[in-house]
Motif scaffolding. Structure first.
Motif, PDB file in Angstrom:
ATOM      1  N   GLN A 102     -16.791  59.082 -45.665  1.00 28.62           N
ATOM      2  CA  GLN A 102     -15.999  57.949 -45.261  1.00 28.62           C
ATOM      3  C   GLN A 102     -16.059  57.543 -43.888  1.00 28.62           C
ATOM      4  OE1 GLN A 102     -12.332  60.268 -45.836  1.00 28.62           O
ATOM      5  NE2 GLN A 102     -12.343  59.728 -48.256  1.00 28.62           N
ATOM      6  N   GLU A 103     -16.786  58.430 -43.113  1.00 30.30           N
ATOM      7  CA  GLU A 103     -16.838  57.962 -41.757  1.00 30.30           C
ATOM      8  C   GLU A 103     -18.042  57.157 -41.481  1.00 30.30           C
ATOM      9  OE1 GLU A 103     -18.437  60.051 -37.456  1.00 30.30           O
ATOM     10  OE2 GLU A 103     -17.363  61.303 -39.109  1.00 30.30           O
ATOM     11  N   THR A 104     -19.056  57.388 -42.485  1.00 35.07           N
ATOM     12  CA  THR A 104     -20.152  56.376 -42.431  1.00 35.07           C
ATOM     13  C   THR A 104     -19.758  55.021 -43.052  1.00 35.07           C
ATOM     14  OG1 THR A 104     -21.673  58.326 -42.952  1.00 35.07           O
ATOM     15  CG2 THR A 104     -22.409  56.096 -43.321  1.00 35.07           C
ATOM     16  N   THR A 105     -18.885  55.027 -43.805  1.00 34.66           N
ATOM     17  CA  THR A 105     -18.572  53.844 -44.676  1.00 34.66           C
ATOM     18  C   THR A 105     -17.706  53.238 -43.677  1.00 34.66           C
ATOM     19  OG1 THR A 105     -18.679  55.124 -46.933  1.00 34.66           O
ATOM     20  CG2 THR A 105     -17.084  53.017 -46.669  1.00 34.66           C
ATOM     21  N   ALA A 106     -16.941  53.873 -42.957  1.00 34.22           N
ATOM     22  CA  ALA A 106     -16.034  53.012 -42.109  1.00 34.22           C
ATOM     23  C   ALA A 106     -16.833  52.324 -40.845  1.00 34.22           C
ATOM     24  CB  ALA A 106     -14.877  53.912 -41.429  1.00 34.22           C
ATOM     25  N   LEU A 108     -20.175  51.807 -41.273  1.00 36.61           N
ATOM     26  CA  LEU A 108     -20.646  50.564 -41.809  1.00 36.61           C
ATOM     27  C   LEU A 108     -19.995  49.225 -42.035  1.00 36.61           C
ATOM     28  CD1 LEU A 108     -23.430  49.591 -43.419  1.00 36.61           C
ATOM     29  CD2 LEU A 108     -22.369  50.486 -45.528  1.00 36.61           C
ATOM     30  N   LYS A 109     -18.718  49.731 -42.262  1.00 34.33           N
ATOM     31  CA  LYS A 109     -17.851  48.395 -42.495  1.00 34.33           C
ATOM     32  C   LYS A 109     -17.734  47.877 -41.035  1.00 34.33           C
ATOM     33  CE  LYS A 109     -13.288  46.803 -44.209  1.00 34.33           C
ATOM     34  NZ  LYS A 109     -13.072  46.126 -42.983  1.00 34.33           N
ATOM     35  N   THR A 110     -17.594  48.445 -40.045  1.00 36.49           N
ATOM     36  CA  THR A 110     -17.235  48.059 -38.593  1.00 36.49           C
ATOM     37  C   THR A 110     -18.541  47.355 -38.213  1.00 36.49           C
ATOM     38  OG1 THR A 110     -15.911  49.920 -38.019  1.00 36.49           O
ATOM     39  CG2 THR A 110     -16.737  48.830 -36.333  1.00 36.49           C
ATOM     40  N   VAL A 111     -19.699  47.712 -38.497  1.00 31.93           N
ATOM     41  CA  VAL A 111     -21.045  47.169 -38.075  1.00 31.93           C
ATOM     42  C   VAL A 111     -21.200  46.027 -38.934  1.00 31.93           C
ATOM     43  CG1 VAL A 111     -23.592  47.335 -38.228  1.00 31.93           C
ATOM     44  CG2 VAL A 111     -22.221  49.320 -37.093  1.00 31.93           C
ATOM     45  N   THR A 112     -21.088  45.967 -40.071  1.00 31.36           N
ATOM     46  CA  THR A 112     -21.001  44.682 -40.942  1.00 31.36           C
ATOM     47  C   THR A 112     -20.036  43.544 -40.596  1.00 31.36           C
ATOM     48  OG1 THR A 112     -21.765  46.108 -42.807  1.00 31.36           O
ATOM     49  CG2 THR A 112     -20.927  43.973 -43.238  1.00 31.36           C
ATOM     50  N   ASP A 113     -18.882  44.255 -39.947  1.00 32.14           N
ATOM     51  CA  ASP A 113     -17.878  43.077 -39.692  1.00 32.14           C
ATOM     52  C   ASP A 113     -18.390  42.698 -38.244  1.00 32.14           C
ATOM     53  OD1 ASP A 113     -16.140  43.337 -41.858  1.00 32.14           O
ATOM     54  OD2 ASP A 113     -14.862  44.671 -40.672  1.00 32.14           O
ATOM     55  N   GLU A 114     -19.075  43.378 -37.318  1.00 34.47           N
ATOM     56  CA  GLU A 114     -19.600  42.919 -36.015  1.00 34.47           C
ATOM     57  C   GLU A 114     -20.839  41.966 -36.267  1.00 34.47           C
ATOM     58  OE1 GLU A 114     -20.313  46.372 -33.739  1.00 34.47           O
ATOM     59  OE2 GLU A 114     -18.353  46.759 -33.255  1.00 34.47           O
ATOM     60  N   LYS A 115     -21.649  42.271 -37.270  1.00 33.69           N
ATOM     61  CA  LYS A 115     -22.743  41.621 -37.652  1.00 33.69           C
ATOM     62  C   LYS A 115     -22.123  40.245 -38.134  1.00 33.69           C
ATOM     63  CE  LYS A 115     -25.786  41.315 -41.001  1.00 33.69           C
ATOM     64  NZ  LYS A 115     -26.400  41.785 -42.160  1.00 33.69           N
ATOM     65  N   ASP A 116     -21.152  40.357 -38.974  1.00 34.87           N
ATOM     66  CA  ASP A 116     -20.904  38.874 -39.681  1.00 34.87           C
ATOM     67  C   ASP A 116     -19.614  38.134 -38.721  1.00 34.87           C
ATOM     68  OD1 ASP A 116     -22.450  39.513 -41.957  1.00 34.87           O
ATOM     69  OD2 ASP A 116     -20.556  40.237 -43.062  1.00 34.87           O
ATOM     70  N   SER A 117     -19.458  38.538 -37.511  1.00 36.13           N
ATOM     71  CA  SER A 117     -18.574  38.112 -36.784  1.00 36.13           C
ATOM     72  C   SER A 117     -18.987  37.918 -35.301  1.00 36.13           C
ATOM     73  CB  SER A 117     -17.212  38.534 -36.622  1.00 36.13           C
ATOM     74  OG  SER A 117     -17.378  40.025 -36.308  1.00 36.13           O
ATOM     75  N   MET A 118     -18.646  37.023 -34.454  1.00 37.46           N
ATOM     76  CA  MET A 118     -19.035  36.943 -33.289  1.00 37.46           C
ATOM     77  C   MET A 118     -17.893  36.726 -32.225  1.00 37.46           C
ATOM     78  SD  MET A 118     -22.182  34.118 -33.816  1.00 37.46           S
ATOM     79  CE  MET A 118     -23.239  34.791 -32.533  1.00 37.46           C
ATOM     80  N   SER A 119     -18.166  37.193 -30.917  1.00 36.77           N
ATOM     81  CA  SER A 119     -16.953  37.231 -29.866  1.00 36.77           C
ATOM     82  C   SER A 119     -16.738  35.671 -29.419  1.00 36.77           C
ATOM     83  CB  SER A 119     -17.440  38.314 -28.601  1.00 36.77           C
ATOM     84  OG  SER A 119     -16.058  38.128 -27.780  1.00 36.77           O
ATOM     85  N   PHE A 120     -15.759  35.149 -29.660  1.00 38.97           N
ATOM     86  CA  PHE A 120     -15.577  33.738 -28.834  1.00 38.97           C
ATOM     87  C   PHE A 120     -14.512  33.905 -28.266  1.00 38.97           C
ATOM     88  CE2 PHE A 120     -14.035  29.367 -29.388  1.00 38.97           C
ATOM     89  CZ  PHE A 120     -14.979  28.571 -28.988  1.00 38.97           C
ATOM     90  N   PHE A 121     -14.554  33.658 -26.772  1.00 44.51           N
ATOM     91  CA  PHE A 121     -13.714  33.917 -25.668  1.00 44.51           C
ATOM     92  C   PHE A 121     -12.667  35.257 -26.016  1.00 44.51           C
ATOM     93  CE2 PHE A 121     -13.950  29.201 -25.940  1.00 44.51           C
ATOM     94  CZ  PHE A 121     -14.563  28.951 -24.468  1.00 44.51           C
ATOM     95  N   GLY A 122     -13.353  36.402 -26.263  1.00 49.24           N
ATOM     96  CA  GLY A 122     -12.815  37.397 -26.339  1.00 49.24           C
ATOM     97  C   GLY A 122     -12.282  37.853 -27.810  1.00 49.24           C
TER      98      GLY A 122
END
Length: 200
Positions: A102-106, A108-122
Protein backbone atom coordinates in the motif's frame (compact mmCIF):
# COMPACT_ATOMS: atom_id res chain seq x y z
CA UNK A 1 -13.45 -77.70 34.03
CA UNK A 2 -10.87 -79.73 32.19
CA UNK A 3 -12.37 -78.59 28.97
CA UNK A 4 -11.94 -74.98 30.07
CA UNK A 5 -8.24 -75.60 30.82
CA UNK A 6 -7.73 -77.05 27.35
CA UNK A 7 -9.35 -74.06 25.85
CA UNK A 8 -7.10 -71.72 27.85
CA UNK A 9 -4.04 -73.65 26.82
CA UNK A 10 -5.09 -73.62 23.20
CA UNK A 11 -5.87 -69.91 23.48
CA UNK A 12 -2.43 -69.25 24.96
CA UNK A 13 -0.64 -71.26 22.27
CA UNK A 14 -2.72 -69.99 19.39
CA UNK A 15 -1.01 -66.57 19.19
CA UNK A 16 2.40 -68.25 19.13
CA UNK A 17 1.28 -70.54 16.33
CA UNK A 18 -0.32 -67.68 14.45
CA UNK A 19 2.82 -65.61 14.93
CA UNK A 20 5.09 -68.16 13.36
CA UNK A 21 2.63 -69.00 10.61
CA UNK A 22 1.82 -65.42 9.67
CA UNK A 23 5.26 -63.86 9.86
CA UNK A 24 6.21 -62.25 6.61
CA UNK A 25 9.14 -60.41 5.19
CA UNK A 26 9.65 -57.24 7.33
CA UNK A 27 10.72 -55.27 4.29
CA UNK A 28 7.25 -55.66 2.70
CA UNK A 29 5.32 -54.70 5.86
CA UNK A 30 3.40 -51.43 5.98
CA UNK A 31 5.08 -49.19 8.66
CA UNK A 32 1.99 -46.98 9.05
CA UNK A 33 -0.37 -47.28 12.02
CA UNK A 34 -2.98 -48.90 9.78
CA UNK A 35 -0.45 -51.54 8.71
CA UNK A 36 0.61 -52.12 12.32
CA UNK A 37 -3.02 -52.60 13.39
CA UNK A 38 -3.58 -54.99 10.50
CA UNK A 39 -0.52 -57.03 11.58
CA UNK A 40 -1.82 -57.01 15.16
CA UNK A 41 -5.16 -58.37 13.96
CA UNK A 42 -3.39 -61.10 12.00
CA UNK A 43 -1.22 -62.02 14.98
CA UNK A 44 -4.10 -62.05 17.45
CA UNK A 45 -5.86 -65.26 18.36
CA UNK A 46 -9.34 -65.93 19.60
CA UNK A 47 -11.24 -68.42 21.63
CA UNK A 48 -14.75 -68.98 22.98
CA UNK A 49 -15.62 -69.39 26.59
CA UNK A 50 -19.14 -69.62 27.90
CA UNK A 51 -20.48 -68.62 24.50
CA UNK A 52 -18.42 -65.41 24.41
CA UNK A 53 -15.73 -64.86 21.82
CA UNK A 54 -12.42 -63.48 23.16
CA UNK A 55 -9.53 -62.00 21.18
CA UNK A 56 -6.07 -62.69 22.51
CA UNK A 57 -3.39 -60.09 21.77
CA UNK A 58 0.16 -60.09 23.05
CA UNK A 59 0.67 -57.29 25.51
CA UNK A 60 4.09 -56.36 24.05
CA UNK A 61 2.56 -55.90 20.60
CA UNK A 62 -0.27 -53.84 22.05
CA UNK A 63 2.18 -51.67 24.05
CA UNK A 64 4.39 -51.21 21.00
CA UNK A 65 1.42 -50.05 18.89
CA UNK A 66 0.17 -47.89 21.75
CA UNK A 67 3.60 -46.25 21.98
CA UNK A 68 3.65 -45.76 18.19
CA UNK A 69 0.17 -44.17 18.34
CA UNK A 70 1.29 -41.80 21.11
CA UNK A 71 4.46 -40.99 19.17
CA UNK A 72 2.40 -40.29 16.06
CA UNK A 73 0.00 -38.10 18.08
CA UNK A 74 2.95 -36.21 19.63
CA UNK A 75 4.53 -35.73 16.20
CA UNK A 76 1.19 -34.56 14.80
CA UNK A 77 0.80 -32.11 17.72
CA UNK A 78 4.34 -30.81 17.20
CA UNK A 79 3.65 -30.51 13.49
CA UNK A 80 0.39 -28.66 14.25
CA UNK A 81 2.23 -26.27 16.60
CA UNK A 82 4.96 -25.73 14.05
CA UNK A 83 2.44 -25.17 11.27
CA UNK A 84 0.42 -22.81 13.51
CA UNK A 85 3.58 -20.83 14.24
CA UNK A 86 4.41 -20.81 10.53
CA UNK A 87 0.86 -19.65 9.69
CA UNK A 88 1.10 -16.89 12.32
CA UNK A 89 4.47 -15.80 10.95
CA UNK A 90 3.12 -15.93 7.40
CA UNK A 91 0.07 -13.88 8.40
CA UNK A 92 2.24 -11.21 10.03
CA UNK A 93 4.58 -11.25 7.02
CA UNK A 94 1.59 -10.97 4.64
CA UNK A 95 0.22 -8.04 6.68
CA UNK A 96 3.65 -6.39 6.60
CA UNK A 97 3.92 -6.99 2.85
CA UNK A 98 0.39 -5.63 2.32
CA UNK A 99 1.30 -2.49 4.30
CA UNK A 100 4.49 -2.09 2.25
CA UNK A 101 2.51 -2.70 -0.95
CA UNK A 102 0.00 0.00 0.00
CA UNK A 103 2.85 2.38 0.85
CA UNK A 104 4.60 1.56 -2.43
CA UNK A 105 1.33 2.02 -4.34
CA UNK A 106 0.80 5.40 -2.67
CA UNK A 107 4.40 6.42 -3.47
CA UNK A 108 3.98 5.25 -7.06
CA UNK A 109 0.75 7.25 -7.39
CA UNK A 110 2.50 10.32 -5.96
CA UNK A 111 5.47 9.90 -8.31
CA UNK A 112 3.12 9.31 -11.27
CA UNK A 113 1.10 12.41 -10.36
CA UNK A 114 4.31 14.43 -10.02
CA UNK A 115 5.57 13.07 -13.33
CA UNK A 116 2.27 13.81 -15.05
CA UNK A 117 2.01 17.29 -13.55
CA UNK A 118 4.21 20.36 -13.35
CA UNK A 119 4.53 23.18 -10.89
CA UNK A 120 3.10 26.39 -12.32
CA UNK A 121 3.37 29.40 -10.00
CA UNK A 122 3.41 27.01 -7.03
CA UNK A 123 0.35 25.02 -8.11
CA UNK A 124 0.50 21.49 -9.50
CA UNK A 125 -1.18 21.32 -12.91
CA UNK A 126 -1.38 18.47 -15.40
CA UNK A 127 0.98 18.36 -18.34
CA UNK A 128 -1.86 18.94 -20.80
CA UNK A 129 -3.09 21.97 -18.85
CA UNK A 130 0.50 23.21 -18.48
CA UNK A 131 1.07 22.94 -22.24
CA UNK A 132 -2.23 24.69 -22.91
CA UNK A 133 -1.34 27.54 -20.53
CA UNK A 134 2.19 27.77 -21.95
CA UNK A 135 0.96 27.90 -25.56
CA UNK A 136 -1.70 30.41 -24.53
CA UNK A 137 0.99 32.64 -23.02
CA UNK A 138 3.23 32.25 -26.10
CA UNK A 139 0.36 33.03 -28.50
CA UNK A 140 -0.69 35.96 -26.31
CA UNK A 141 2.86 37.35 -26.32
CA UNK A 142 3.09 36.88 -30.10
CA UNK A 143 -0.21 38.72 -30.57
CA UNK A 144 1.00 41.52 -28.29
CA UNK A 145 4.28 41.67 -30.27
CA UNK A 146 2.38 41.85 -33.57
CA UNK A 147 0.12 44.57 -32.12
CA UNK A 148 3.18 46.46 -30.87
CA UNK A 149 4.86 46.18 -34.29
CA UNK A 150 1.64 47.33 -35.98
CA UNK A 151 1.29 50.28 -33.60
CA UNK A 152 4.99 51.11 -33.96
CA UNK A 153 4.76 51.11 -37.76
CA UNK A 154 1.58 53.17 -37.64
CA UNK A 155 3.17 55.68 -35.30
CA UNK A 156 6.33 55.63 -37.40
CA UNK A 157 4.30 56.37 -40.53
CA UNK A 158 2.39 59.10 -38.68
CA UNK A 159 5.66 60.53 -37.37
CA UNK A 160 7.14 60.52 -40.89
CA UNK A 161 4.02 62.19 -42.24
CA UNK A 162 4.10 64.73 -39.40
CA UNK A 163 7.79 65.43 -40.09
CA UNK A 164 7.09 65.87 -43.79
CA UNK A 165 4.13 68.13 -43.02
CA UNK A 166 6.29 70.10 -40.58
CA UNK A 167 9.06 70.40 -43.17
CA UNK A 168 6.51 71.56 -45.75
CA UNK A 169 5.08 73.98 -43.24
CA UNK A 170 8.54 75.27 -42.39
CA UNK A 171 9.29 75.76 -46.10
CA UNK A 172 5.98 77.50 -46.56
CA UNK A 173 6.63 79.62 -43.49
CA UNK A 174 10.11 80.50 -44.72
CA UNK A 175 8.67 81.35 -48.14
CA UNK A 176 5.96 83.41 -46.50
CA UNK A 177 8.48 85.14 -44.22
CA UNK A 178 10.79 85.84 -47.15
CA UNK A 179 7.89 87.25 -49.16
CA UNK A 180 6.68 89.22 -46.18
CA UNK A 181 10.21 90.51 -45.65
CA UNK A 182 10.52 91.40 -49.33
CA UNK A 183 7.14 93.10 -49.22
CA UNK A 184 8.11 94.95 -46.08
CA UNK A 185 11.39 96.02 -47.66
CA UNK A 186 9.57 97.02 -50.81
CA UNK A 187 7.04 99.00 -48.80
CA UNK A 188 9.85 100.54 -46.78
CA UNK A 189 11.64 101.58 -49.97
CA UNK A 190 8.45 102.94 -51.41
CA UNK A 191 7.82 104.82 -48.22
CA UNK A 192 11.37 106.14 -48.23
CA UNK A 193 11.01 107.08 -51.83
CA UNK A 194 7.80 108.92 -51.07
CA UNK A 195 9.38 110.58 -48.11
CA UNK A 196 12.31 111.62 -50.26
CA UNK A 197 9.97 112.99 -52.93
CA UNK A 198 8.04 114.99 -50.39
CA UNK A 199 11.19 116.54 -48.98
CA UNK A 200 12.18 117.89 -52.38
Amino acid sequence: MRRLRYLFAIAALTPLLNLSAQQSDPSTEDPSLVGQFQRLEKKSGNYRANGIRYEVIRLTDLNRIKQNVFDSINKANQSIKSLSATITNNKSEIESLNARLQETTANLKTVTDEKDSMSFFGAQVGKGTYKLILWGIIIGLLLMLLLFIYKFRNSNVLTSQAKEALADLEKEFEEHRRRALEREQKISRQLQDELNKNKK
